[in-house]
Enzyme design. Sequence first.
Site, mmCIF file in Angstrom:
data_model
loop_
_atom_site.group_PDB
_atom_site.id
_atom_site.type_symbol
_atom_site.label_atom_id
_atom_site.label_comp_id
_atom_site.label_asym_id
_atom_site.label_seq_id
_atom_site.Cartn_x
_atom_site.Cartn_y
_atom_site.Cartn_z
ATOM 1 N N HIS A 133 44.397 -14.111 -17.550
ATOM 2 C CA HIS A 133 43.230 -13.623 -16.806
ATOM 3 C C HIS A 133 43.609 -13.053 -15.447
ATOM 4 O O HIS A 133 42.964 -12.150 -14.937
ATOM 5 C CB HIS A 133 42.226 -14.753 -16.593
ATOM 6 C CG HIS A 133 41.789 -15.426 -17.845
ATOM 7 N ND1 HIS A 133 41.171 -14.747 -18.870
ATOM 8 C CD2 HIS A 133 41.892 -16.712 -18.260
ATOM 9 C CE1 HIS A 133 40.909 -15.591 -19.857
ATOM 10 N NE2 HIS A 133 41.344 -16.787 -19.517
ATOM 11 N N HIS A 164 45.323 -16.127 -6.227
ATOM 12 C CA HIS A 164 45.416 -15.197 -7.360
ATOM 13 C C HIS A 164 44.707 -13.901 -6.995
ATOM 14 O O HIS A 164 44.103 -13.806 -5.921
ATOM 15 C CB HIS A 164 44.801 -15.836 -8.613
ATOM 16 C CG HIS A 164 43.360 -16.175 -8.455
ATOM 17 N ND1 HIS A 164 42.913 -17.417 -8.098
ATOM 18 C CD2 HIS A 164 42.237 -15.400 -8.544
ATOM 19 C CE1 HIS A 164 41.593 -17.408 -7.997
ATOM 20 N NE2 HIS A 164 41.152 -16.185 -8.262
ATOM 21 N N HIS A 166 42.392 -10.211 -8.099
ATOM 22 C CA HIS A 166 41.467 -9.473 -8.967
ATOM 23 C C HIS A 166 41.564 -7.987 -8.637
ATOM 24 O O HIS A 166 41.608 -7.605 -7.461
ATOM 25 C CB HIS A 166 40.022 -9.919 -8.740
ATOM 26 C CG HIS A 166 39.784 -11.356 -9.065
ATOM 27 N ND1 HIS A 166 39.424 -11.787 -10.323
ATOM 28 C CD2 HIS A 166 39.875 -12.476 -8.293
ATOM 29 C CE1 HIS A 166 39.288 -13.116 -10.315
ATOM 30 N NE2 HIS A 166 39.551 -13.554 -9.089
ATOM 31 N N HIS A 183 42.190 -14.283 -3.872
ATOM 32 C CA HIS A 183 41.394 -15.501 -3.684
ATOM 33 C C HIS A 183 42.327 -16.666 -3.402
ATOM 34 O O HIS A 183 43.184 -16.983 -4.236
ATOM 35 C CB HIS A 183 40.570 -15.802 -4.936
ATOM 36 C CG HIS A 183 39.410 -14.867 -5.128
ATOM 37 N ND1 HIS A 183 38.749 -14.718 -6.329
ATOM 38 C CD2 HIS A 183 38.782 -14.050 -4.243
ATOM 39 C CE1 HIS A 183 37.769 -13.834 -6.174
ATOM 40 N NE2 HIS A 183 37.776 -13.413 -4.928
ATOM 41 N N THR A 252 34.248 -17.623 -9.939
ATOM 42 C CA THR A 252 33.901 -16.336 -10.560
ATOM 43 C C THR A 252 34.443 -16.228 -11.986
ATOM 44 O O THR A 252 34.422 -15.152 -12.583
ATOM 45 C CB THR A 252 34.430 -15.148 -9.735
ATOM 46 O OG1 THR A 252 35.865 -15.179 -9.764
ATOM 47 C CG2 THR A 252 33.942 -15.196 -8.300
ATOM 48 N N THR A 253 34.943 -17.327 -12.519
ATOM 49 C CA THR A 253 35.390 -17.376 -13.919
ATOM 50 C C THR A 253 34.746 -18.611 -14.556
ATOM 51 O O THR A 253 34.342 -19.532 -13.842
ATOM 52 C CB THR A 253 36.928 -17.519 -14.008
ATOM 53 O OG1 THR A 253 37.334 -18.671 -13.260
ATOM 54 C CG2 THR A 253 37.623 -16.285 -13.468
#
Length: 303
Positions: A133, A164, A166, A183, A252-253
């Site tokens: 992801h 991580h 995005h 993040h 957000t996941t």
Amino acid sequence: MKKHHILFTLTALLSLALLVPACKEDDTPADPCATVTCQNGGICADGSCFCPDGFSGPNCEVEDPCHEANETGEWGYDHAGGPACWSMVCGHGDCLGDRQSPVNIVNAVLNSSLPELVLNGNETTTKIIHNGHTIEFEQEPGSYIDYGETENGLLNQFTLGQFHFHAKSEHQVDGGHAPLEAHLVCRNVWKNEYLVIGVMFEEGASNPFLAQFVDHLPTAGAPPFEEEDLVYNPFELLPDNHSYFSYSGSLTTPPCSEVVHWVVMENKVQATAAEIAAFTNILHDNYRPVQPLNGRVITLVHH
Ligand SMILES: [Zn+2]
């Protein structure tokens, strides 16, 4: 005169009947499926399509976008198992909550009474993994943030577990995405609550912090990268100015838990197009669309 008229009419009808050929009677019934085409493996019976799991519509032409997510319990960002399906993936019911993230940051209210971010960064080595992801940088313990005080007067401490990326950014500012967002996920030492710091990137000067990882980014399925000589302070990822937007939201996941105090840095950090592309080429649009604010207020904190 009248007789003459009737005779004329009869003659006309008779000649018409002779001109029109009689309809041929067909005693084999028409196949009701002859004109029906079932798509996606559907089977026609009695003129109707019977569709396999995951498809519907008169011709099985409608694919249920959550079919794969329902079958496998897996989530992702493309249309099968994508964000619209997250709430249907087993156990991910929080994704339909009313305090979800990310959001579009708009009409922020200036209020600098919220705490300052006190960053206590520990020099650390890293383990970089691509978990399917995102690209995640797992942290050794030791880096933490002091953020105000608890109700009992204790320091409110959050320890950094990982950061991580995005691409594009998950948060938007005035409706616009940044090409990349980091993040930093920090967990409250006292309770199940998170402080997540969002850092937006923009194209510009080289970013030494990002650049040191560019040659070590694992792709999905590749083994994690570990290098004892790569030592850094994770909070160097933040911009120099620590003004931030703040609001209450969620992961957000999946499972989208509404346990996050969001801190999105007001100032973006720069990186070259090539440094940003090193991440975006691997991450392929791993961002959740913005969620409704539902009356939440976004605060802008200047320090
Ligand atoms: Zn994230």
